[in-house]
Structures are given as structure tokens and as C-alpha cells.
Design a protein around this motif. Structure first.
Motif, mmCIF file in Angstrom:
data_model
loop_
_atom_site.group_PDB
_atom_site.id
_atom_site.type_symbol
_atom_site.label_atom_id
_atom_site.label_comp_id
_atom_site.label_asym_id
_atom_site.label_seq_id
_atom_site.Cartn_x
_atom_site.Cartn_y
_atom_site.Cartn_z
ATOM 1 N N ASP A 172 0.839 -1.203 0.000
ATOM 2 C CA ASP A 172 0.000 0.000 0.000
ATOM 3 C C ASP A 172 0.874 1.252 0.000
ATOM 4 N N ALA A 173 1.967 1.190 0.761
ATOM 5 C CA ALA A 173 2.830 2.365 0.881
ATOM 6 C C ALA A 173 3.848 2.443 -0.256
ATOM 7 N N ASN A 174 4.234 1.293 -0.776
ATOM 8 C CA ASN A 174 5.324 1.238 -1.744
ATOM 9 C C ASN A 174 5.038 0.108 -2.738
ATOM 10 N N PRO A 175 4.317 0.437 -3.828
ATOM 11 C CA PRO A 175 3.845 -0.620 -4.738
ATOM 12 C C PRO A 175 4.961 -1.362 -5.467
ATOM 13 N N GLU A 176 6.137 -0.747 -5.569
ATOM 14 C CA GLU A 176 7.218 -1.457 -6.260
ATOM 15 C C GLU A 176 8.456 -1.526 -5.379
ATOM 16 N N PRO A 177 8.400 -2.303 -4.326
ATOM 17 C CA PRO A 177 9.533 -2.334 -3.390
ATOM 18 C C PRO A 177 10.742 -3.056 -3.992
ATOM 19 N N SER A 178 11.915 -2.598 -3.626
ATOM 20 C CA SER A 178 13.138 -3.287 -4.048
ATOM 21 C C SER A 178 13.317 -4.516 -3.172
ATOM 22 N N HIS A 179 14.244 -5.384 -3.555
ATOM 23 C CA HIS A 179 14.547 -6.583 -2.770
ATOM 24 C C HIS A 179 14.865 -6.200 -1.319
ATOM 25 N N ASP A 180 15.723 -5.187 -1.167
ATOM 26 C CA ASP A 180 16.116 -4.777 0.188
ATOM 27 C C ASP A 180 14.945 -4.204 0.977
ATOM 28 N N GLU A 181 14.085 -3.481 0.275
ATOM 29 C CA GLU A 181 12.909 -2.930 0.972
ATOM 30 C C GLU A 181 11.966 -4.054 1.428
ATOM 31 N N ILE A 182 11.902 -5.099 0.629
ATOM 32 C CA ILE A 182 11.069 -6.244 1.039
ATOM 33 C C ILE A 182 11.659 -6.899 2.292
ATOM 34 N N LEU A 183 12.973 -7.111 2.271
ATOM 35 C CA LEU A 183 13.613 -7.733 3.442
ATOM 36 C C LEU A 183 13.410 -6.871 4.685
ATOM 37 N N GLU A 184 13.555 -5.586 4.500
ATOM 38 C CA GLU A 184 13.370 -4.647 5.614
ATOM 39 C C GLU A 184 11.931 -4.749 6.158
ATOM 40 N N ALA A 185 10.980 -4.781 5.237
ATOM 41 C CA ALA A 185 9.575 -4.826 5.665
ATOM 42 C C ALA A 185 9.260 -6.121 6.405
ATOM 43 N N LEU A 186 9.888 -7.238 5.989
ATOM 44 C CA LEU A 186 9.586 -8.537 6.601
ATOM 45 C C LEU A 186 10.421 -8.809 7.848
ATOM 46 N N SER A 187 11.317 -7.881 8.174
ATOM 47 C CA SER A 187 12.299 -8.200 9.220
ATOM 48 C C SER A 187 11.679 -8.400 10.596
ATOM 49 N N GLY A 188 10.456 -7.933 10.801
ATOM 50 C CA GLY A 188 9.819 -8.147 12.099
ATOM 51 C C GLY A 188 8.926 -9.371 12.157
ATOM 52 N N ASN A 189 8.864 -10.133 11.063
ATOM 53 C CA ASN A 189 8.004 -11.321 11.018
ATOM 54 C C ASN A 189 8.865 -12.574 10.943
ATOM 55 N N LEU A 190 8.773 -13.410 11.973
ATOM 56 C CA LEU A 190 9.545 -14.642 11.952
ATOM 57 C C LEU A 190 8.729 -15.761 11.323
ATOM 58 N N CYS A 191 9.400 -16.555 10.504
ATOM 59 C CA CYS A 191 8.815 -17.794 10.013
ATOM 60 C C CYS A 191 9.796 -18.894 10.343
#
Ligand code: FES
Ligand code: FES
Lengths: 452, 171
Positions: free
Chosen positions: B118-137
């Protein structure tokens, strides 16, 4: 013994993508886990745990906890019908050595002493902190070899030498093939090393938990995230002195297990609490409990002495390993047995001698985790293979391929190899990692005894 | 502790909540409001991201959010997002990329991805990693999840062509 590799075209599952059936529910947030269950009048159980690694229990005072807000019941060892001891495999012939709630002694820091059942988890937690325990600390032992040494403090009277007894009277699980001493004496070189692994928490994202629900007719339904549904039912029946037909166990989606939900952990206490209160009882570990009180992968110490020829053949492998079971047996004898049969690894060695000790120490009891008992062996074996290669100046790919087991070869525990795939796996790995294997190594096969 | 009554909009409905100063949004959603159990409880201490929700469109860890501070705000859980723009594409990308195994982390992951895209429709690879960094799987490994995010971004910003292209790919 198969004489030829199966053709890839003949395989209709291997090599084909298969979708998890529950993905659709997962992405919709509709998958229900044990912690998502709610029942009317459900109570919550929290545990008061030992702060001592080894101590006599002089007194357990639950009066203040029982008076605490919201508390419905406090359970101690005295509430168990026969004060029974349990272990994961007790109902299939293993020895029970672990009390559900500590009676006269605690043997690890974190051992369950008193269970508090209250209307909310917060009330149960606050009350559990009010249980007062008087300890008389005992000398503790945290190292497997120190635990086996003469004069070490004994943890469990049933295990006088602080080790499990295999069969009738064996201190160690033993594997014997050929004459290892003779082969070591005749080898060009002996390569000797020791390896140590650490305990590892399986860390599933959903912590261990269950809800025990009285059905109203003397039966109980237990919803659990356990990985071992039927053996857990049997254990609960045995330790609470109930016929198995009074219990119904219901599994659901497990929020990750990795072996960490194979041990009996919460079901006996939760069912006992449901019996005593007549109400549904949820007992679910906090993340903190999951990390310090649930079974971990065991720490292992592995001594390997290999006899090696200069042409790369490993002719002898002599191994002594110590499995740190922690304070109680649980399923450690099973892990140790699996470990013993894994030697000498996916390699063919004509002379093998293995002693595996399952040792009790004052550490958190250990349990299953992915490749129960196998991982520590594989870790030690593969690091050892690199060290052997270095010692004789051989490429480690070559060393592994020359010694890799093939169909028909004899394993340490006197079973012929079937379905070997080690050679093909290494060859495929070499290809993917652009490692050039020489022609003689490329022509090796698990289905033929010789190159070519 | 003194109880307090406040109103909160949850999944588009105004709700009246009874809470004290320490009641968390997670407790309210999971227990008071009747089984909004897509909000998970992996740690109750802000470490795993399984309890992620959207508060006025922003990603929050509900286990750390005192509900008393949220009076009048709008909370969305995965249950309430069913009709929301883009959610179906994100969910389908998770399925097609096999980005879930036990599924316990998945609702939190999907909300995190929704907030990101919603905030960033075309995130870079690093932006994706940053966004997911608080979610553990613990099960899946992060590669399929990162792939799913890229796939979802392509479906959502590339329109029909990208959607067709990604439908054709092997799961
Ligand atoms: S439950 Fe909120 S971050 Fe883990
Ligand atoms: S799928 Fe199990 S934790 Fe992510």
C-alpha cells in the motif's frame, strides 16, 4: 537388492511439485490452532517451576497461591493418583523416571513443581509466582563425562551410574563389526578428533499447548498441538490411572513442531486439572517457557578414531559418544539407539566399534528434533571426513566418493544397505556447484561395486 | 485496576471495548471480540510479528499495543480485509509460491505485505527484506516468502499482463 537405478519417467510423485492442501486456509487466516480454541468457563493453567538445578524439596507452600485472585485450584504431586513416574516411551516398554510434578527432588532448573489453575492466564501467572518452595541444594552435574565419573552426584536412584541401561545390563548401546583394533593397528594413519554439539530449541512459532475439556460423562477430550497424538493419549491414561476409553485426543493444525512437540509436556497436568475442576483447562507455554523449559535437541559429545589408508580407504572407525539426556529419559534412549545405528555414516567401513551412552545431567531434559540422534553423528562424521582428507592430502570429494556406501554393503549394525543414493547425490551436488569430478568418480554408482 | 470503556472500529464495525490500562489489542481481538484468531500469539512480547494488524492502515504489533491508547481508531485484521484491494493477489501469490507451511506466521506476513505494498507498490529486494524483518517464520524459509511479495507486487502494479504471466508459472 536392486540391480539398476529406477528410471525418472517411472516416478509420478518424486520430482513433481505438490501443493500443500491447507495453503488456502493459511492465507485466509482461517486455520485454527490449539490456542485458537475457546470453551465456556475455560480455565488457564500456569506452572511454578524450580529455580534450582538439583535440590531436595523441603516444603512446597501453596496457601498464598490458592488464596490469590481468580485461582480455582492448585495442584502438586500429592494430587496425582499414584504419584506415577513417566517418560515418553514408558507405555511402549521404556522406563518411567519423571514425575509429572516434582515430589521429593528437583533435577533441573525449570522442573514443574506446582500447577495453578485460574480464571485468566494473568491470574494464574500471578498466583504461580506466590508458590513458596524451600529447597536444600544438592551438588549438580552439567557435563556428560563428569556425570559418568565415579563420585558424581546421582540424579535418579533408578539410574545408579547416571546413564540409561540398554537391554538388560549395557551401559552403552554397542555396535560391533569386524576387528577395529587390528584394523587401526594396520592402518597407514590414525585420525582422532572430538566433536561437541549444543542443545538447540526447536522454536516452533506456535508454543506447546493443549486444552483438556470434560465431556460431562467422565470422559475428557484433549485438544493438543502434540506431534505424538496416540502415544500421548496412552501416557496420560497410564499416568492418571484412567482407562484409555475415557480420553479422546484431537489434533489440529500444528504451528510447527520440529520434534519439539513429540514429548509429553502439558497434557497430563491439563487433564488432571480438568478432572479436579470439572472445567475446560488450557495449558499453553509462554514463549519464555518454550525456550527454557521445553525439551531441546540434546547436546552430544562424539569421539572418533579413524584408521585410514594412504589410498583413501577408511578401514576402521572407532566411536564413543555421550548423549546429554538432561535430567530425565523422555525419548532419549530412542534417539541414542537411532544414533548408534547411523554409524559409520553413509560410508562403508569394514571395522566399526561404537559405544553410545545416554547420560543424565542436571540440564533441561532433551528430546527429539529433526533427525533425532542422527544430526550430531552427521555433523561429526562430515567434519571428520574433511579432516581425514586433509591428513592424507586427498580431495574431500574423492575421499567421500571412494568411501560412500553402495547397495549390498554391510552397515555397522549388520544390515545390508538398500536404496543407497550417496554417490549420486554427491555427483549431482558436484554438478550444481560446478565441481569437476574426474572420470573415475563420475562413473561410480550405488548399484555397482566398482568404478567403470 | 480501573476498567475503562472505549470505542474502537474493528474490521469496519464500531465496537465497545472494556479494558484496563494494560489490556493489549491482541487480547481484545482474540478474546473479547470473539475469535479474530487470524491474529496469532507467537510470543506476546513483540518478537515474532504473528500478531500484526493494521491500525489506520499502519502495521502494528497488537501484543504490544495497549488498547486504551487506540480509542476511536480503525483496526483491520485479515478477517476484515477480505474485500480489500490487493489482498486476493497477495494471498494467491503466497499460495503459488508455496510461501507457507504450518501457516502460523502467515496472517501476520500477509498484513505486513499489505502494509508494504500500500505504501510502496514497487519495493526493491532490500525494501522487502526490511519490511519482513519483524516477522519470523520457522518453517518455510524466507526465500519463497520474498518471491511471493515480488510476485504480488508484479500482479498488482503490472495489471492483467503480469497477473497472467504469474498465473502461468510453476508453484
Ligand atoms: S505475538 Fe506479537 S510479536 Fe509475537
Ligand atoms: S509457516 Fe510455520 S512459522 Fe511460517
Amino acid at each position: 537388492m536392486a540391480s539398476e537405478a529406477p528410471k525418472a519417467e517411472a516416478l509420478n510423485v518424486v520430482g513433481q511439485p505438490v501443493k500443500l492442501r491447507d495453503l488456502k486456509k493459511h492465507v485466509g487466516g482461517q486455520t485454527s490452532y490449539c490456542d485458537d480454541l475457546r470453551f465456556p468457563r475455560m480455565l488457564h493453567l500456569k506452572m511454578h517451576r524450580s529455580v534450582q538445578p538439583h535440590a531436595k524439596l523441603l516444603a512446597v507452600d501453596t496457601a498464598a497461591a490458592a488464596r490469590s485472585e481468580g485461582v480455582v485450584r492448585v495442584l502438586t504431586h500429592a494430587d496425582l493418583p499414584g504419584g506415577e513416574l513417566w517418560s515418553g516411551l514408558a507405555t511402549v516398554g521404556g522406563a518411567g523416571d519423571e514425575p509429572v510434578l516434582a515430589s521429593d527432588k528437583v533435577r533441573w532448573k525449570g522442573e514443574a513443581i506446582a500447577a495453578v489453575v485460574a480464571r485468566t492466564p494473568e491470574q494464574a501467572e500471578a498466583a504461580a509466582a506466590k508458590v513458596k518452595v524451600r529447597y536444600e541444594p544438592l551438588p549438580a552435574v552439567f557435563d556428560v563425562e563428569e556425570a559418568l565419573a565415579a563420585g558424581a552426584p546421582n540424579l535418579i536412584a533408578h539410574w545408579p551410574g547416571n546413564h540409561y541401561i540398554f537391554g538388560d545390563d549395557h551401559a552403552a548401546a554397542q555396535i560391533r563389526l569386524g576387528d577395529v583394533e587390528k584394523a587401526l593397528a594396520e592402518a597407514d594413519r590414525v585420525v582422532e578428533n572430538v566433536y561437541q554439539t549444543s542443545p538447540i530449541e526447536q522454536a516452533p512459532l506456535e508454543t506447546i499447548g493443549c486444552v483438556a475439556v470434560p465431556d460431562g460423562d467422565g470422559r475428557y477430550t484433549v485438544h493438543t498441538g502434540s506431534q505424538s497424538l496416540s502415544s500421548t493419549l496412552k501416557s496420560v491414561a497410564a499416568y492418571l490411572g484412567l482407562p484409555a476409553n475415557r480420553l479422546r485426543f484431537v489434533s489440529g493444525s500444528v504451528g510447527g513442531g520440529f520434534g519439539g512437540k513429540a514429548d509429553l509436556a502439558v497434557e497430563v497436568t491439563a487433564t488432571l486439572a480438568a478432572i479436579k475442576t470439572g472445567r475446560p483447562v488450557k495449558y499453553r507455554y509462554t514463549r519464555e517457557e518454550e525456550m527454557f523449559a521445553s525439551s531441546t535437541r540434546a547436546a552430544w559429545r562424539v569421539y572418533i578414531k579413524d584408521g585410514v589408508m594412504n589410498d583413501g580407504r577408511i578401514v576402521a572407525r572407532k566411536v564413543t559418544t555421550y548423549h546429554d539426556s538432561g535430567a530425565y529419559l523422555r525419548m532419549s534412549n530412542y534417539g541414542a539407539m537411532k544414533h548408534s545405528t547411523h554409524w559409520p555414516g553413509p560410508y562403508t567401513v569394514a571395522n566399526v566399534w561404537v559405544d553410545v551412552y545416554c547420560v543424565f545431567t542436571n540440564r533441561t531434559p532433551s528430546g527429539a528434533m529433526r533427525g533425532f540422534g542422527i544430526m550430531p553423528a552427521s555433523f561429526a562424521i562430515e567434519v571428520q571426513m574433511d579432516r581425514v582428507a586433509k591428513a592424507i592430502g586427498m580431495d574431500p570429494w574423492r575421499l567421500r566418493l571412494l568411501n560412500a556406501y553402495r547397495n549390498g554393503d554391510m552397515r555397522g549394525h549388520h544390515r545390508a544397505v538398500k536404496d543407497a543414493a550417496m554417490i549420486e547425490t554427491i555427483q549431482a551436488t558436484a554438478k550444481l556447484s560446478e565441481q569437476n569430478l574426474t572420470g573415475d568418480l563420475q562413473s561410480l554408482s550405488s548399484w555397482r561395486q566398482k568404478a567403470g | 485496576m480501573t476498567a475503562k470503556i472505549l470505542s474502537l472500529n474493528v474490521n469496519g464495525r464500531d465496537e465497545t471495548i472494556l479494558c484496563d490500562g494494560l489490556t493489549t489489542l491482541q487480547e481484545v481481538l482474540r478474546d473479547q471480540l470473539g475469535l479474530l484468531t487470524s491474529v496469532k500469539d507467537g510470543c506476546t512480547q513483540g518478537g515474532c510479528g504473528s500478531c500484526s494488524v493494521l491500525v489506520d492502515g499502519e502495521l502494528w504489533l497488537s501484543c504490544l499495543a495497549p488498547v486504551a491508547a487506540l480509542a476511536g481508531r480503525a483496526v483491520m485484521t485479515l478477517e476484515g480485509l477480505k474485500q480489500s484491494a490487493g489482498i486476493a493477489a497477495i494471498q494467491q501469490s503466497f499460495i503459488d509460491n508455496s510461501a507457507a507451511q504450518c501457516g502460523f506466521c502467515t496472517p501476520g506476513m500477509i498484513l505486513t505485505v499489505k502494509a508494504l505494498l500500500d505504501a510502496n507498490p514497487e519495493p526493491s529486494h532490500d525494501e522487502i527484506l526490511e519490511a519482513l524483518s519483524g516477522n519470523l517464520c520457522r518453517c518455510t524459509g524466507y526465500l519463497p516468502i520474498v518471491e511471493a511479495v515480488k510476485d504480488a507486487a508484479a500482479r498488482l502494479s503490472g495489471g492483467a499482463d503480469a497477473a497472467r504471466a504469474s498465473e502461468g508459472r510453476e508453484g
